[in-house]
Each structure stands twice: as C-alpha cells, then as structure tokens.
Design a protein around this motif. Structure first.
Motif, short mmCIF file in Angstrom:
data_model
loop_
_atom_site.label_atom_id
_atom_site.label_comp_id
_atom_site.label_asym_id
_atom_site.label_seq_id
_atom_site.Cartn_x
_atom_site.Cartn_y
_atom_site.Cartn_z
N ILE A 98 -62.78 2.37 41.00
CA ILE A 98 -63.13 2.60 39.60
C ILE A 98 -64.64 2.68 39.43
O ILE A 98 -65.38 1.81 39.90
N ILE A 99 -65.09 3.76 38.77
CA ILE A 99 -66.49 3.85 38.36
C ILE A 99 -66.62 3.36 36.92
O ILE A 99 -67.48 2.54 36.61
N SER A 100 -65.80 3.88 36.06
CA SER A 100 -65.70 3.41 34.68
C SER A 100 -64.34 3.87 34.16
O SER A 100 -63.75 4.82 34.68
N GLY A 101 -63.85 3.16 33.14
CA GLY A 101 -62.54 3.52 32.64
C GLY A 101 -62.26 2.93 31.29
O GLY A 101 -63.08 2.21 30.72
N SER A 102 -61.08 3.26 30.76
CA SER A 102 -60.69 2.79 29.44
C SER A 102 -59.17 2.70 29.37
O SER A 102 -58.47 3.51 30.01
N THR A 103 -58.70 1.75 28.62
CA THR A 103 -57.26 1.56 28.45
C THR A 103 -56.78 2.30 27.21
O THR A 103 -57.34 2.15 26.11
N ILE A 104 -55.76 3.13 27.40
CA ILE A 104 -55.15 3.86 26.30
C ILE A 104 -53.65 3.57 26.32
O ILE A 104 -52.93 4.06 27.21
N GLY A 105 -53.21 2.78 25.39
CA GLY A 105 -51.82 2.37 25.36
C GLY A 105 -51.49 1.49 26.56
O GLY A 105 -52.16 0.48 26.81
N SER A 106 -50.47 1.86 27.31
CA SER A 106 -50.08 1.09 28.48
C SER A 106 -50.65 1.65 29.78
O SER A 106 -50.25 1.22 30.86
N TYR A 107 -51.58 2.60 29.66
CA TYR A 107 -52.17 3.21 30.85
C TYR A 107 -53.68 2.98 30.86
O TYR A 107 -54.32 2.89 29.81
N TYR A 108 -54.18 2.95 32.08
CA TYR A 108 -55.63 2.79 32.28
C TYR A 108 -56.17 4.05 32.95
O TYR A 108 -55.76 4.40 34.06
N PHE A 109 -57.06 4.77 32.24
CA PHE A 109 -57.67 6.00 32.77
C PHE A 109 -59.09 5.68 33.22
O PHE A 109 -59.84 4.99 32.51
N TYR A 110 -59.44 6.22 34.38
CA TYR A 110 -60.73 5.86 34.95
C TYR A 110 -61.30 7.03 35.75
O TYR A 110 -60.59 7.96 36.15
N LEU A 111 -62.63 6.96 35.96
CA LEU A 111 -63.31 7.90 36.83
C LEU A 111 -63.22 7.38 38.26
O LEU A 111 -63.64 6.25 38.53
N SER A 112 -62.70 8.22 39.14
CA SER A 112 -62.43 7.80 40.51
C SER A 112 -63.60 8.12 41.44
O SER A 112 -64.08 9.27 41.46
N HIS A 113 -64.04 7.13 42.19
CA HIS A 113 -65.08 7.36 43.18
C HIS A 113 -64.58 8.30 44.28
O HIS A 113 -65.30 9.21 44.72
N GLN A 114 -63.36 8.09 44.71
CA GLN A 114 -62.77 8.96 45.72
C GLN A 114 -62.63 10.39 45.19
O GLN A 114 -62.78 11.36 45.94
N GLY A 115 -62.38 10.53 43.90
CA GLY A 115 -62.28 11.85 43.30
C GLY A 115 -63.61 12.60 43.35
O GLY A 115 -63.64 13.81 43.61
N PHE A 116 -64.71 11.88 43.09
CA PHE A 116 -66.03 12.52 43.18
C PHE A 116 -66.32 12.96 44.61
O PHE A 116 -66.89 14.04 44.83
N VAL A 117 -65.95 12.13 45.58
CA VAL A 117 -66.17 12.50 46.98
C VAL A 117 -65.36 13.74 47.33
O VAL A 117 -65.86 14.67 47.99
N GLN A 118 -64.11 13.76 46.90
CA GLN A 118 -63.26 14.91 47.18
C GLN A 118 -63.79 16.17 46.49
O GLN A 118 -63.75 17.27 47.08
N ALA A 119 -64.30 16.04 45.27
CA ALA A 119 -64.86 17.19 44.57
C ALA A 119 -66.09 17.73 45.31
O ALA A 119 -66.28 18.95 45.41
N ALA A 120 -66.91 16.83 45.85
CA ALA A 120 -68.08 17.27 46.60
C ALA A 120 -67.68 17.99 47.89
O ALA A 120 -68.27 19.00 48.26
N LEU A 121 -66.66 17.48 48.57
CA LEU A 121 -66.18 18.13 49.79
C LEU A 121 -65.62 19.52 49.49
O LEU A 121 -65.85 20.48 50.24
N ILE A 122 -64.87 19.63 48.40
CA ILE A 122 -64.33 20.93 48.02
C ILE A 122 -65.44 21.90 47.65
O ILE A 122 -65.37 23.10 47.95
N PHE A 123 -66.50 21.39 47.02
CA PHE A 123 -67.62 22.24 46.63
C PHE A 123 -68.30 22.86 47.84
O PHE A 123 -68.55 24.07 47.89
N THR A 124 -68.64 22.05 48.84
CA THR A 124 -69.31 22.58 50.03
C THR A 124 -68.42 23.57 50.78
O THR A 124 -68.90 24.61 51.25
N ARG A 125 -67.14 23.26 50.85
CA ARG A 125 -66.23 24.18 51.54
C ARG A 125 -66.07 25.48 50.74
O ARG A 125 -66.00 26.57 51.33
#
Length: 262
Positions: A98-125
């Motif tokens: 988790i980088i940062s997140g917020s609770t909406i109802g019964s779910y917790y939505f967050y910015l994923s560190h692994q997601g940023f890494v994956q986005a960077a890998l996809i960008f270079t490729r």
C-alpha cells in the motif's frame, strides 16, 4: 489520397536498403526487447530513434507524435495497474504493497507499489518494441514488405488481403474526412443530440460510400484482366550497406551482452 506515413516510407534516407535486411534487423532487435531488462529496453528505444531520426531523417515531430500515441495507449492502462481493491478484512495481507488508500463501504481501495513497478516495466517494453515497429513502418513501404513475405513462403491470400486492407485505409480516411468537413460546414455538431445524429449519419454514409468504392474497385480490376493475384512492381534499386550491416550487428551484440550485465 496518400498518407504522410506512406510518403515517408518512400522518401527516407534508408529507402535504398534491401527490405529483408531492414525487416530482419527490426525482428532481431524486437526479440531482444521482449526478453531484455528495462535498462537495455531504454537503450533499444534510444538506438532505434537514432536509426529513425538520424539515419532515415524522419522528422522529429512526426516520430514524437507517433511515440506519444503509443504512450497514450499505455497511459490508459495505468489506472487498472496501480489501483487495487480488497475487502477491508483482508487489508492486513497487503499492507506492504500500500502506498495510500481509502475505505469505501466494505472495500479498501489503494495505490499499489507493485502496480507502479509493473506499469514502469510495461512502459519500457512498450517504447522499445514500438520503436522497432516504427523503424519498419517509416523506412519500408508496405508493398516491399509484402514481397518479402511472399519470398518467405507466406500464403498469397494473406498478402493480398493485407494489400487490400492497406489500400482501403486511404479510401476510408478520405471519405470520412470529406463527410466530416461537409457536416461541419452545415453546423452539424452544435448540440449533443445533434452531434449523435450527425455521427450516426456519418457512419451510415461512410459505409455506403466505402462499399461503392469497393464495387468500383472490383469492376476496374475485372476490366483489367485480374487473375486473382496482385503483382506490384518496384523500380527502386536496393543496395546493401556494409556500414549499416556492421553497425547493426555490433549494436545487437552489445545489447545482448548488456542484458546479462544489468
């Protein structure tokens, strides 16, 4: 109607090189880009930019716009990569991601560190592989690519379909542009309701006019004794370049070695 991409492919500085050499070079670099690490992929994108802008003399603005188009498609996938959601009860299991997140109802939505890494890998490729594709598009006309595919044993039916699709791209864009200008001159898009109506009318007329062009094309080819195979003649004399061949070979070797070092 000729697109600027078609004009550039016929008038660049690498036009005289054999198309099979350019296609083979792009495929080798593409294969390296698919398995390489991010630093090598960045190096590939820079190196291919030198070939496209420096050697082929493709305008920087045009190449930048094409790269921006690829980056825009990559950017549309970013939200799905970096935003994740889990049940509130499972929040403890993803605490380290988790980088940062917020609770909406019964779910917790967050910015994923692994997601940023994956986005960077996809960008270079993405940048590395797209630059290889652009090298072929900017330096080699489609008709020459189809001739190479035929020599490699590609079915004639497939190359004929590619040639027809390529031709009708110009017809489609020209017809759509003419209809759009006509509608704009008649104030066809002032309101949302009118915009939807005009767009539906454009789609209908575009289909009708494209089919009419297709019928005319069939009649014209039949009148010229079409026997089921298009034969394209090229007057361009291809001359292999030892300098470019050596540079490409050494560059690919350096990329392969660099992939093991980084």
């Amino acid at each position: 109607m000729h697109l600027w991409l078609d004009r550039l492919s016929h008038n660049n500085r690498l036009r005289y090189l054999p198309p099979e050499h350019k296609l083979g070079f792009a495929l080798v670099v593409l294969a390296i880009a698919l398995v390489a690490r991010p630093p090598v992929q960045i190096a590939i994108s820079l190196w291919m930019s030198v070939w496209i802008v420096g050697y082929a003399r493709i305008p920087v603005k045009v190449y930048g716009q094409m790269l921006a188009l690829a980056i825009w498609f990559w950017a549309t996938s970013i939200p799905a990569l970096i935003i994740s959601g889990v049940a509130v009860s499972a929040r403890a299991s993803i605490q380290g991601d988790i980088i940062s997140g917020s609770t909406i109802g019964s779910y917790y939505f967050y910015l994923s560190h692994q997601g940023f890494v994956q986005a960077a890998l996809i960008f270079t490729r993405t940048i590395a592989t797209v630059s290889c594709l652009y090298f072929v598009l900017f330096t080699t006309p489609l008709t020459e690519l189809l001739q190479v595919l035929r020599r490699l044993g590609c079915p004639v039916v497939l190359t004929e379909l590619l040639l027809l699709m390529y031709r009708f791209i110009f017809i489609l864009l020209s017809t759509a542009s003419e209809i759009w200008i006509a509608q704009q001159s008649r104030n066809g898009y002032p309101t949302r309701r009118r915009w939807i109506y005009s767009l539906s009318l454009l789609t209908k007329q575009l289909f009708q006019k494209t089919m009419e062009h297709y019928r005319q094309f069939i009649l014209s080819t039949a009148a010229r004794g079409f026997n089921g195979e298009f034969r394209v003649w090229s007057s361009q004399c291809c001359v292999p370049s030892p300098r470019y061949a050596i540079e490409a070979s050494i560059g690919c070797l350096i990329l392969i070695i660099g992939n093991f070092l980084f």
